[in-house]
Design an enzyme around this catalytic site. Structure first.
Site, PDB file in Angstrom:
ATOM      1  N   PHE A 135       0.865  -1.203   0.681  1.00  0.00           N
ATOM      2  CA  PHE A 135       0.248   0.200  -0.196  1.00  0.00           C
ATOM      3  C   PHE A 135       0.717   1.509   0.326  1.00  0.00           C
ATOM      4  O   PHE A 135       1.314   1.393   0.567  1.00  0.00           O
ATOM      5  CB  PHE A 135      -0.892  -0.244   1.150  1.00  0.00           C
ATOM      6  CG  PHE A 135      -1.971   1.036   0.684  1.00  0.00           C
ATOM      7  CD1 PHE A 135      -3.672   0.867   0.408  1.00  0.00           C
ATOM      8  CD2 PHE A 135      -1.867   2.701   2.006  1.00  0.00           C
ATOM      9  CE1 PHE A 135      -4.102   2.089   0.095  1.00  0.00           C
ATOM     10  CE2 PHE A 135      -2.184   3.035   1.918  1.00  0.00           C
ATOM     11  CZ  PHE A 135      -3.180   3.550   1.188  1.00  0.00           C
ATOM     12  N   ASP A 222       9.533   2.687   1.118  1.00  0.00           N
ATOM     13  CA  ASP A 222       8.628   3.375   2.100  1.00  0.00           C
ATOM     14  C   ASP A 222       8.310   3.417   3.245  1.00  0.00           C
ATOM     15  O   ASP A 222       7.720   2.633   3.932  1.00  0.00           O
ATOM     16  CB  ASP A 222       7.004   3.004   1.255  1.00  0.00           C
ATOM     17  CG  ASP A 222       6.238   3.539   1.911  1.00  0.00           C
ATOM     18  OD1 ASP A 222       5.581   3.978   2.569  1.00  0.00           O
ATOM     19  OD2 ASP A 222       5.021   3.557   0.961  1.00  0.00           O
ATOM     20  N   LYS A 251       3.269   9.918   7.851  1.00  0.00           N
ATOM     21  CA  LYS A 251       2.543   9.826   9.550  1.00  0.00           C
ATOM     22  C   LYS A 251       3.092  10.177  10.873  1.00  0.00           C
ATOM     23  O   LYS A 251       2.872  10.588  10.656  1.00  0.00           O
ATOM     24  CB  LYS A 251       2.192   8.332   9.657  1.00  0.00           C
ATOM     25  CG  LYS A 251       1.233   7.314   8.763  1.00  0.00           C
ATOM     26  CD  LYS A 251       1.211   5.977   9.000  1.00  0.00           C
ATOM     27  CE  LYS A 251      -0.244   5.668   7.847  1.00  0.00           C
ATOM     28  NZ  LYS A 251      -1.177   5.421   8.050  1.00  0.00           N
TER      29      LYS A 251
HETATM   30  C1  LIG Z   1       2.741   2.636   4.239  1.00  0.00           C
HETATM   31  C2  LIG Z   1       2.146   3.966   3.927  1.00  0.00           C
HETATM   32  N1  LIG Z   1       2.965   4.307   2.926  1.00  0.00           N
HETATM   33  C3  LIG Z   1       1.682   5.457   2.101  1.00  0.00           C
HETATM   34  C4  LIG Z   1       0.632   5.643   2.925  1.00  0.00           C
HETATM   35  C5  LIG Z   1       0.134   6.724   2.356  1.00  0.00           C
HETATM   36  O1  LIG Z   1      -0.633   7.991   3.762  1.00  0.00           O
HETATM   37  P1  LIG Z   1      -1.230   9.063   3.386  1.00  0.00           P
HETATM   38  O2  LIG Z   1      -2.288   8.463   3.472  1.00  0.00           O
HETATM   39  O3  LIG Z   1      -0.722   9.805   4.167  1.00  0.00           O
HETATM   40  O4  LIG Z   1      -0.860   9.436   1.621  1.00  0.00           O
HETATM   41  C6  LIG Z   1       0.132   4.947   3.559  1.00  0.00           C
HETATM   42  C7  LIG Z   1      -1.023   4.993   4.311  1.00  0.00           C
HETATM   43  O5  LIG Z   1      -0.993   4.495   5.516  1.00  0.00           O
HETATM   44  C8  LIG Z   1       1.055   3.816   4.411  1.00  0.00           C
HETATM   45  O6  LIG Z   1       0.880   2.981   5.510  1.00  0.00           O
END
Ligand SMILES: Cc1ncc(COP(=O)(O)O)c(C=O)c1O
Length: 400
Positions: A135, A222, A251
């Protein structure tokens, strides 16, 4: 309660299956709803509220910043951008940082870096390796990189240029990329969050680092959900002793103030030149102050050690209470990023836990996800277990 929701939400787009509560305020790992009911927060705003709620060191710092300057624009220097970038560089062993406001934006920037890295080498159609169950966000490019058909459904045509492989299988990665000169990067979460708390193994992380070095690919990790101290190291990949070339963060970095960052090592730090990338809100004075103070307080209060120790305590208690039961598939994760996978879809537990005064989430249908603030105490960890275990056992009984 229902009356409140009906009265409050008819004009908000219907994008979330919400739990029918509205939170009003919080303190530490506890929050209260608008009716005064208390909850223990084992979700932390989905791995965001690093310092919990109303932290006594963070609140005055943010109040001070709000009174001084919230936003100024990237037309001017923002001194705390340099302070936060320097700190992230020091903690990561990388070299330069671009600031934005969310996780998907950080990932979008990473994808752009990878493509330009390719174009700069004369690769016209660069390809990026991504993973099953990944994700990376909800923009068109990041949902294309995401490995969940539910997230992609209805939004085609997807962005091209991705090659998808399974987790933790170095042969599959080699096979999928064999003889392909258009590959420019490998992109994954060290511990997949939304995909069900699925860790990349230490050995695999080392193998991918080596492969990226051999082939001249960018290693892009990520750490939006698993990073910023959650696993007991600053960044989860550090358990493998590796350093990526590109690392999106978001986050937990601002303890709740929206913030995103892309940290880059020497191979990626100078790909963007003026005009290649930008954002209005990214790096604004409020977000930067939140980031600087969050990392400072984490260090001062020993929150990495706390995450490791209280996380291990929580995991051991869950293993003790639920281990060996036929309805349990696995307990996974590290530090204060834990997943309890049941053998059946268990989304119903989110509402039941809230009724019992506990905030959790269920992800990938059957994985109870615990990502509480990093200030969680052992006593609070015990309380999570005391509230959650009877609900899981009752769920199993019902399903039997
Ligand atoms: C690993 C990861 N990358 C990217 C995102 C996307 O982040 P945002 O919701 O701040 O756009 C999330 C959100 O849950 C995530 O868990």
């Amino acid at each position: 309660m229902t009356a409140f929701i009906e009265a409050a939400s008819p004009h908000v787009m219907n994008t979330y299956g919400r739990v029918p509560i509205a939170l009003s305020h919080g303190r530490g790992c506890r929050v209260w709803d608008v009716n005064g009911k208390e909850y223990l927060d084992a979700l932390g705003g989905i791995a965001v509220n690093t310092l919990g709620h109303g932290h006594p060191k963070l609140v005055p710092a943010l109040q001070d910043q709000v009174a001084k300057l919230i936003h100024s624009s990237n037309y001017y220097h923002v001194p705390n951008q340099e302070v936060l970038a320097k700190k992230l560089v020091e903690l990561s062993g990388m070299t330069n940082v671009f600031f934005c406001s969310t996780g998907l934006e950080a990932n979008e920037a990473a994808l752009k870096l990878a493509r330009k890295y390719g174009h700069d080498k004369g690769i016209e159609k660069p390809q990026i390796v991504v993973y099953d169950k990944a994700f990376h966000g909800r923009s068109i490019a990041t949902l294309s990189a995401t490995g969940n058909p539910k997230v992609q459904a209805g939004f085609g045509p997807l962005v091209e240029g991705f090659i998808r492989v399974p987790l933790n299988d170095i042969d599959a990665l080699k096979q999928a990329t064999e003889g392909n000169g258009d590959v420019v990067a490998v992109f994954f979460e060290t511990i997949q969050g939304e995909g069900g708390v699925n860790p990349m193994r230490v050995e695999y992380l080392k193998q991918v680092r080596e492969l990226c070095d051999q082939r001249g690919w960018l290693l892009m990790i990520d750490e939006v959900q698993c990073g910023v101290g959650r696993t007991g190291k600053w960044f989860a990949h550090q358990w493998a002793g590796i350093v990526p070339d590109v690392m999106p963060l978001a986050k937990g970095l601002g303890s709740g103030v929206p913030i995103g960052a892309v940290v880059a090592g020497p191979k990626a730090a100078h790909i963007f030149q003026p005009g290649n990338h930008g954002t209005t809100f990214g790096g604004n004075p409020l977000a930067m102050r939140a980031g600087v103070e969050t990392l400072r307080i984490m260090e001062e209060d020993g929150l990495l050690d706390n995450a490791a120790q209280v996380g291990a305590h929580l995991r051991a208690a869950l293993e003790r209470e639920l281990g060996g039961q036929p309805g349990l598939k696995e307990i996974r994760g590290q530090g204060l990023m834990l997943g309890v996978e049941l053998t059946q879809p268990c989304g119903v537990l989110v509402g039941r836990a809230a009724e019992a005064g506990l905030l959790i989430s269920v992800t990938a249908d059957s994985v109870i996800r615990l990502v509480p603030p990093l200030i969680l105490t052992r006593a609070e960890a015990d309380e999570i277990v005391a509230k959650l275990v009877p609900l899981v056992k009752a769920f199993w009984k019902e399903a039997a």
